[in-house]
Each structure stands twice: as C-alpha cells, then as structure tokens.
Write an enzyme that holds these catalytic residues in place. Structure first.
Site, PDB file in Angstrom:
ATOM      1  N   ARG A  26      27.120   6.219 -28.436  1.00 23.24           N
ATOM      2  CA  ARG A  26      25.673   6.009 -28.353  1.00 23.24           C
ATOM      3  C   ARG A  26      25.089   6.776 -27.164  1.00 23.24           C
ATOM      4  O   ARG A  26      25.537   6.613 -26.031  1.00 23.24           O
ATOM      5  CB  ARG A  26      25.352   4.519 -28.207  1.00 23.24           C
ATOM      6  CG  ARG A  26      23.864   4.201 -28.348  1.00 23.24           C
ATOM      7  CD  ARG A  26      23.579   2.711 -28.231  1.00 23.24           C
ATOM      8  NE  ARG A  26      24.411   1.919 -29.131  1.00 23.24           N
ATOM      9  CZ  ARG A  26      24.150   1.739 -30.437  1.00 23.24           C
ATOM     10  NH1 ARG A  26      23.084   2.291 -30.970  1.00 23.24           N
ATOM     11  NH2 ARG A  26      24.954   0.988 -31.162  1.00 23.24           N
ATOM     12  N   GLU A  41      31.750   7.500 -34.508  1.00 23.54           N
ATOM     13  CA  GLU A  41      30.357   7.397 -34.960  1.00 23.54           C
ATOM     14  C   GLU A  41      29.392   7.811 -33.858  1.00 23.54           C
ATOM     15  O   GLU A  41      29.635   7.572 -32.670  1.00 23.54           O
ATOM     16  CB  GLU A  41      30.018   5.981 -35.415  1.00 23.54           C
ATOM     17  CG  GLU A  41      29.993   4.951 -34.294  1.00 23.54           C
ATOM     18  CD  GLU A  41      29.248   3.672 -34.651  1.00 23.54           C
ATOM     19  OE1 GLU A  41      28.014   3.625 -34.459  1.00 23.54           O
ATOM     20  OE2 GLU A  41      29.919   2.717 -35.096  1.00 23.54           O
ATOM     21  N   THR A  91      24.347   2.559 -36.566  1.00 22.57           N
ATOM     22  CA  THR A  91      22.957   2.087 -36.577  1.00 22.57           C
ATOM     23  C   THR A  91      22.201   2.720 -37.740  1.00 22.57           C
ATOM     24  O   THR A  91      21.067   3.207 -37.593  1.00 22.57           O
ATOM     25  CB  THR A  91      22.258   2.360 -35.225  1.00 22.57           C
ATOM     26  OG1 THR A  91      23.154   2.066 -34.148  1.00 22.57           O
ATOM     27  CG2 THR A  91      21.024   1.473 -35.061  1.00 22.57           C
ATOM     28  N   LYS A 129      32.016  -5.883 -39.881  1.00 24.88           N
ATOM     29  CA  LYS A 129      32.229  -5.985 -38.435  1.00 24.88           C
ATOM     30  C   LYS A 129      31.464  -7.196 -37.930  1.00 24.88           C
ATOM     31  O   LYS A 129      30.285  -7.375 -38.234  1.00 24.88           O
ATOM     32  CB  LYS A 129      31.792  -4.700 -37.726  1.00 24.88           C
ATOM     33  CG  LYS A 129      30.301  -4.439 -37.723  1.00 24.88           C
ATOM     34  CD  LYS A 129      29.952  -3.222 -36.858  1.00 24.88           C
ATOM     35  CE  LYS A 129      28.465  -3.194 -36.523  1.00 24.88           C
ATOM     36  NZ  LYS A 129      28.065  -2.043 -35.713  1.00 24.88           N
ATOM     37  N   GLY A 133      31.098  -6.282 -26.877  1.00 29.63           N
ATOM     38  CA  GLY A 133      31.742  -7.039 -25.820  1.00 29.63           C
ATOM     39  C   GLY A 133      33.253  -7.042 -25.847  1.00 29.63           C
ATOM     40  O   GLY A 133      33.887  -7.778 -25.080  1.00 29.63           O
ATOM     41  N   GLY A 144      31.961   0.587 -27.612  1.00 29.29           N
ATOM     42  CA  GLY A 144      30.752   1.288 -27.232  1.00 29.29           C
ATOM     43  C   GLY A 144      30.719   1.623 -25.759  1.00 29.29           C
ATOM     44  O   GLY A 144      31.385   2.544 -25.297  1.00 29.29           O
ATOM     45  N   SER A 145      29.960   0.827 -24.994  1.00 29.48           N
ATOM     46  CA  SER A 145      29.698   1.182 -23.597  1.00 29.48           C
ATOM     47  C   SER A 145      30.926   1.140 -22.711  1.00 29.48           C
ATOM     48  O   SER A 145      30.948   1.786 -21.658  1.00 29.48           O
ATOM     49  CB  SER A 145      28.610   0.269 -23.022  1.00 29.48           C
ATOM     50  OG  SER A 145      29.005  -1.087 -23.080  1.00 29.48           O
TER      51      SER A 145
END
Length: 212
Positions: free
Chosen positions: A20, A43, A72, A132, A162, A182-183
């Site tokens: 992202r 992705e 997304t 998911k 998370g 992700g992050s």
C-alpha cells in the site's frame, strides 16, 4: 485467465505482500526483493499512487509462479481492468457481489474480505477462492475458531490486519491458512533491502510453523 499460478502460489506460500502506497518507480526492486524472499502473492492496493501502472509492471515482470494483482478492489470496472492487463490476483476488504461476479466471469483469483460468518458464506457461495478475516487482530484467534467451526472444512481462511512476525504462531495454532502483511512489511518509502529482510523473516516463520 489461467489460474494455475494463483492456485499453486496459494498452496506453496499463502502469504500476501500488501504494498500500500508504493509508486511505479519503486515496484521493480520491491518485486525482486519479495520474489527472492519467497513470496508468491503480491498486491498493490488501488488507493496507492497510480496503482494500475505498478500492477501492469508487476504482471509483465513477475515470474510465472508468482501471482500479482490489486487490493482494495471495490468495483467491477477495476476487476475488468485487472484482467485486461493479465493480473490474476484480486483482493477486497469487503463482500461485493458485483465484484465477485466480475471476478468469476474474468477468471481472477479472489481473496475476499469478511468479518462475519454470513459474509464468509456469501463470498464462498459466490466463488471466492479464499476469504480473509479482516480486521483480524482486533477480533483475535478465538473469533477465528468460532468462524471456522461453521465454515466448510475445505474453505481457506486467511488473516489480514494486525498480524506480525510475533503473533503468527498463535494464529497458525488456531487454524489460519495464510496471512496478508501490510504496514509491518511495507510502508511508503521502505527500501528494497529492508523489504527483503522483513519478507524473508515472514516466509521463514511460515515455513517453520508448517513443519512443526
């Protein structure tokens, strides 16, 4: 679209790299780092800068055994655009029947975001290749066990939101069958060396858990 690469990737290493915020200028070294680390599913969320340019570059450059695409995904037009550029992976944060219908029509591999049993059953009935649990960590592994107790045994459930290197084992013990990162894997500006280091650690942990 031939989904053999998607199905093989999901079976071999069901970890999704969520990039992202990445830009087209960063995409080639990021792809190389992730592939070298062992990731098979990548992705680019559509709320990233110029996402389809990045995804098109991924689709042209990725090895045959790596499935790339968009996250997304919120509308059918985006599904068709993905299919047109040859990107087989489609990830959503929610259940949208128009998106699922378009995905099925164009032969994309869909990972559909769900929270409740009703959403999961709806997504699976509409052709989702996997669901998911999102956002996963806010509900925890006990909630996952409750949902899995009523879903079909063959349904693949992944956790996104998370999940970190430190809690993968807890989720794996609860029966999860894959993760999206992700992050804790990539944030805008993460260099390819750091990305590769993080990715290798996550893949190694998944492999350890699967062997245990």
């Amino acid at each position: 679209m031939d989904l053999s690469a998607f199905d093989t990737a999901l079976a071999q290493c069901p970890l999704v790299a969520i990039l992202r915020g990445i830009t087209p200028a960063e995409i080639d070294p990021a792809l190389d780092a992730l592939v070298e680390a062992g990731f098979k599913l990548i992705e680019v969320p559509l709320n990233s800068p110029d996402p389809f340019t990045s995804i098109e570059r991924l689709a042209a450059r990725a090895p045959a055994d790596v499935a790339v695409g968009a996250g997304t995904v919120l509308d059918a037009a985006s599904v068709h655009r993905l299919a047109d550029i040859g990107a087989p992976l489609l990830v959503t944060p929610n259940v949208d029947l128009e998106v699922l219908e378009a995905s099925r029509e164009r032969g994309l591999g869909s990972l559909i975001g769900c929270l409740t049993p009703s959403e999961a059953f709806t997504a699976l009935k509409a052709g989702a290749r996997a669901v998911k649990l999102f956002p996963a960590a806010r509900f925890g592994t006990g909630y996952l066990k409750d949902i899995k107790s009523v879903l079909p045994k063959q349904a693949r459930v992944m956790a996104v939101g998370g999940v970190t290197l430190d809690n993968m084992a807890e989720w794996h013990a609860a029966g999860i069958q894959g993760f999206g990162f992700g992050s804790n894997l990539y944030t805008p500006g993460t260099d390819a060396v750091t990305l590769g280091q993080r990715a290798r650690a996550l893949v190694a942990q998944w492999q350890r858990l699967e062997r245990a």
